[in-house]
Design a protein around this motif. Sequence first.
Motif, PDB file in Angstrom:
ATOM      1  N   THR A  14      -0.756  -0.926   4.262  1.00 23.36           N
ATOM      2  CA  THR A  14      -1.166  -2.415   4.641  1.00 23.36           C
ATOM      3  C   THR A  14       0.218  -3.127   5.298  1.00 23.36           C
ATOM      4  OG1 THR A  14      -2.741  -2.572   3.144  1.00 23.36           O
ATOM      5  CG2 THR A  14      -2.329  -4.657   4.371  1.00 23.36           C
ATOM      6  N   GLN A 106      -4.116   3.446   4.770  1.00 21.95           N
ATOM      7  CA  GLN A 106      -4.870   2.326   3.779  1.00 21.95           C
ATOM      8  C   GLN A 106      -6.481   2.451   4.499  1.00 21.95           C
ATOM      9  OE1 GLN A 106      -5.180  -1.496   6.062  1.00 21.95           O
ATOM     10  NE2 GLN A 106      -3.573  -0.873   7.219  1.00 21.95           N
ATOM     11  N   GLN A 107      -7.326   2.410   3.447  1.00 19.09           N
ATOM     12  CA  GLN A 107      -8.635   2.842   3.604  1.00 19.09           C
ATOM     13  C   GLN A 107      -9.432   2.079   4.664  1.00 19.09           C
ATOM     14  OE1 GLN A 107      -9.659   4.289  -0.763  1.00 19.09           O
ATOM     15  NE2 GLN A 107     -10.598   5.225   0.713  1.00 19.09           N
ATOM     16  N   HIS A 108     -10.493   2.356   5.176  1.00 17.77           N
ATOM     17  CA  HIS A 108     -11.466   1.653   5.924  1.00 17.77           C
ATOM     18  C   HIS A 108     -11.163   1.217   7.307  1.00 17.77           C
ATOM     19  CE1 HIS A 108     -12.980   1.672   1.634  1.00 17.77           C
ATOM     20  NE2 HIS A 108     -12.047   0.826   1.189  1.00 17.77           N
ATOM     21  N   TRP A 146      -9.052  -3.485   5.838  1.00 16.89           N
ATOM     22  CA  TRP A 146      -9.711  -3.064   4.577  1.00 16.89           C
ATOM     23  C   TRP A 146      -9.743  -4.722   4.217  1.00 16.89           C
ATOM     24  CZ3 TRP A 146      -7.616  -5.338   0.374  1.00 16.89           C
ATOM     25  CH2 TRP A 146      -6.198  -5.628   0.314  1.00 16.89           C
ATOM     26  N   ARG A 179     -15.724  -4.573   4.003  1.00 21.22           N
ATOM     27  CA  ARG A 179     -14.741  -3.624   4.698  1.00 21.22           C
ATOM     28  C   ARG A 179     -14.952  -2.262   5.187  1.00 21.22           C
ATOM     29  NH1 ARG A 179     -14.593  -2.897  -0.829  1.00 21.22           N
ATOM     30  NH2 ARG A 179     -13.354  -1.257  -1.724  1.00 21.22           N
ATOM     31  N   ASP A 304      -5.403   6.079   1.052  1.00 17.45           N
ATOM     32  CA  ASP A 304      -4.301   5.766   0.142  1.00 17.45           C
ATOM     33  C   ASP A 304      -4.701   5.772  -1.264  1.00 17.45           C
ATOM     34  OD1 ASP A 304      -5.701   3.304   0.312  1.00 17.45           O
ATOM     35  OD2 ASP A 304      -4.008   2.055   0.353  1.00 17.45           O
ATOM     36  N   ASN A 305      -5.890   5.548  -1.649  1.00 21.21           N
ATOM     37  CA  ASN A 305      -6.416   5.622  -2.922  1.00 21.21           C
ATOM     38  C   ASN A 305      -6.594   7.234  -3.408  1.00 21.21           C
ATOM     39  OD1 ASN A 305      -6.379   2.842  -4.012  1.00 21.21           O
ATOM     40  ND2 ASN A 305      -7.625   2.797  -2.186  1.00 21.21           N
ATOM     41  N   SER A 327      -3.304  -5.015  -3.521  1.00 18.31           N
ATOM     42  CA  SER A 327      -4.787  -5.029  -4.024  1.00 18.31           C
ATOM     43  C   SER A 327      -4.687  -4.497  -5.335  1.00 18.31           C
ATOM     44  CB  SER A 327      -5.934  -4.364  -3.254  1.00 18.31           C
ATOM     45  OG  SER A 327      -5.548  -3.079  -2.989  1.00 18.31           O
ATOM     46  N   THR A 329      -6.302  -1.328  -7.820  1.00 15.75           N
ATOM     47  CA  THR A 329      -7.299  -0.653  -7.668  1.00 15.75           C
ATOM     48  C   THR A 329      -7.386   0.306  -9.080  1.00 15.75           C
ATOM     49  OG1 THR A 329      -6.047   1.071  -6.630  1.00 15.75           O
ATOM     50  CG2 THR A 329      -7.549  -0.051  -5.572  1.00 15.75           C
ATOM     51  N   MET A 358     -13.819   4.753  -7.879  1.00 16.52           N
ATOM     52  CA  MET A 358     -12.916   3.824  -7.652  1.00 16.52           C
ATOM     53  C   MET A 358     -13.442   2.331  -7.813  1.00 16.52           C
ATOM     54  SD  MET A 358     -10.520   3.718  -4.080  1.00 16.52           S
ATOM     55  CE  MET A 358     -11.671   2.753  -3.013  1.00 16.52           C
ATOM     56  N   CYS A 360     -12.092  -1.291  -6.336  1.00 15.25           N
ATOM     57  CA  CYS A 360     -10.986  -2.216  -5.627  1.00 15.25           C
ATOM     58  C   CYS A 360     -11.216  -3.465  -5.787  1.00 15.25           C
ATOM     59  CB  CYS A 360     -11.125  -1.697  -4.166  1.00 15.25           C
ATOM     60  SG  CYS A 360      -9.897  -2.473  -3.181  1.00 15.25           S
TER      61      CYS A 360
HETATM   62  C1  XUL Z   1      -9.649   0.297  -1.064  1.00 13.54           C
HETATM   63  C2  XUL Z   1      -9.101  -0.634  -0.388  1.00 13.54           C
HETATM   64  C3  XUL Z   1      -7.836  -0.834  -0.521  1.00 13.54           C
HETATM   65  C4  XUL Z   1      -7.009  -0.113   0.701  1.00 13.54           C
HETATM   66  C5  XUL Z   1      -5.873  -0.489   1.008  1.00 13.54           C
HETATM   67  O1  XUL Z   1     -11.142   0.474  -1.219  1.00 13.54           O
HETATM   68  O2  XUL Z   1      -9.873  -1.393   0.386  1.00 13.54           O
HETATM   69  O3  XUL Z   1      -7.315  -0.271  -1.390  1.00 13.54           O
HETATM   70  O4  XUL Z   1      -7.030   1.160   0.737  1.00 13.54           O
HETATM   71  O5  XUL Z   1      -4.932  -0.167  -0.142  1.00 13.54           O
END
Ligand code: XUL
Length: 566
Positions: A14, A106-108, A146, A179, A304-305, A327, A329, A358, A360
């Motif tokens: 991010t 970064q996800q999504h 996200w 997201r 990333d996760n 964030s 997680t 997971m 978040c």
């Molecule tokens: C995971 C999430 C964040 C992003 C940015 O679902 O929305 O952890 O991956 O780090």
Amino acid sequence: MAAAPLYLGLDSSTQGVKATVVDGATAAVVHRAAVNYDADLPHFRTRGGMHASGPQGAVVTSPTGMWLEALDLLFARLAGDEASGTSTSGAPFRLRDVAAVSGSGQQHGSVYWRTGAARMLRELDPAVPLGNQLADAFARRDSPIWADSSTGAECAALEAACGGAAALSAATGSRAYERFTGNQIAKIAARERASCFDRCERISLVSSFMCSLLLGAYAPVDTSDGSGTNLNHLTAPGPAGDGTAWFAPALAACSGGAGGDALAAKLGAAGMVPAHTTLGGLCNYFVYRYGMSPACRVVAWSGDNPCSLAGLGLQQAGDVAVSMGTSDTMFTMMANATPGADGHVLRNPVDPASFMGMLCFKNGSLAREDVSNRLCGGDWGKFAQLLGERAPGNAGAVGFYYTSPEITPTTGAQGGVQRYDAADTPVDAFDDPAAEVRAVLEGKFLAMRLFGEGIGMETASVRRIIATGGASNNPAILQVLADVFGVPVLTLAQSDSASLGAAFRALHGHACEQAGAFVPFPEALPAGALAYTEAARPAEGACAVYGKMLPRFRRLQEAYVKSLLG
Ligand code: XUL
Ligand code: ADP
């Protein structure tokens, strides 16, 4: 003697993009480099790498072009460090020795390539920066990311089309989340059909977008990051194995009326690939511009996760990681997929036969910083001292700190802070500043326990917690985490678990390619790759205090969330 092969892990996150170079023989980190969007590329005018707009700042994007410039700047820094013979470990390195590269995104987030962009990618000119030659490659200038929480209507429509939240969760691993990429695409497909969706030939995730630049061709989405789209089928067989197929009803629902096949074509009609897949060789742009090897292989990028799961070395069920960065997680390795009402089940990026649970939480470090700034003048030492003044359970004080709209639990487009005294009475402030400090932590870790159980992560089955992210530097915070779960909390000497994990995944993918078969991740990693330190041990009796507190915490949380959802 020939140098040991190196592995390069990149992390497009991010707030910036980072690189970690590891030695293939020892897994030791040879070099790190980083670019921070706000500081290094100020002309994009981002805050924390983002642009927020709309009511409550619910629409959140990042400029796609910023990611292009950042990648060039990062490689230029790596090449400059090589040329000057400097590295963070003191050992010189050569980019030419990198045998394989992979990455973490970064996800999504989603990127919209316009029709004709495949050719621009294929013909990347090493003499021209990426930002210049790909300026015209996108059907949309900004990528939703996200942190966006503006797609409540699309989520409701997706769940309705797929037989309800539970059915969607059973198929994709998660109920509809604002997201998640499918809901972001659905918003654009409906509202920007002509200006964007119809002009777009390919939609990438941040991970597959960055990977496409390295390949000089569109990279497929991997199954782990694909599990953050609401468009994947978590378990059904697909062309490249279990969990590699898209989920047709979700595609149709998120296509803005264009039809599921139209959306599948933009996402990659062949489906997803397991994250250890080697996709091809590095394109000439990086070979000629930065001196990388033409033999360097590109392993699929992931989220990333999932990459952090690899970087922290989660290897058996009961290993849990807690990452406390922008964030927060929590994730864990799971033998089976039992998606629930909240939280997510993803494919495991280093083992195609298992899963990753997971959770978040959007309000991570910024919520803690807010308390620290208000009550401790931003001094984390003072924060730790106040924390020690009160016993586990906080004498009944409970708080919810959703300084921006929360994801787990979902608070819709609303955020807020709510405190309760021991008699469940809402209060504007606690009498004791130490109560506020303890409440912001206990509330988060209790939520992790509560929602973890919802995705099949029984607290009793947790063996150990590996902590990472900025706040894991604070032993007092880790003590509360150990107390809430009743297990030791470990940290890893290496930081930046996402880019480290991406480097480990490059090594793993390369080992699988060379063996011509899947090699178990722990066998591919050199011995001693992960050296943990015990940072906190649970205090006697503390876990039981939290166990008793949990039903009340759940009740207060439900009441507060209900009031926010209106
Ligand atoms: C995971 C999430 C964040 C992003 C940015 O679902 O929305 O952890 O991956 O780090
Ligand atoms: P990112 O998600 O951007 O990678 P990091 O993992 O680097 O974030 O974490 C940055 C955050 O870590 C900062 O916002 C800060 O609040 C927090 N942080 C740093 N040091 C401490 C500390 N000693 N105690 C608590 N929080 C800390």
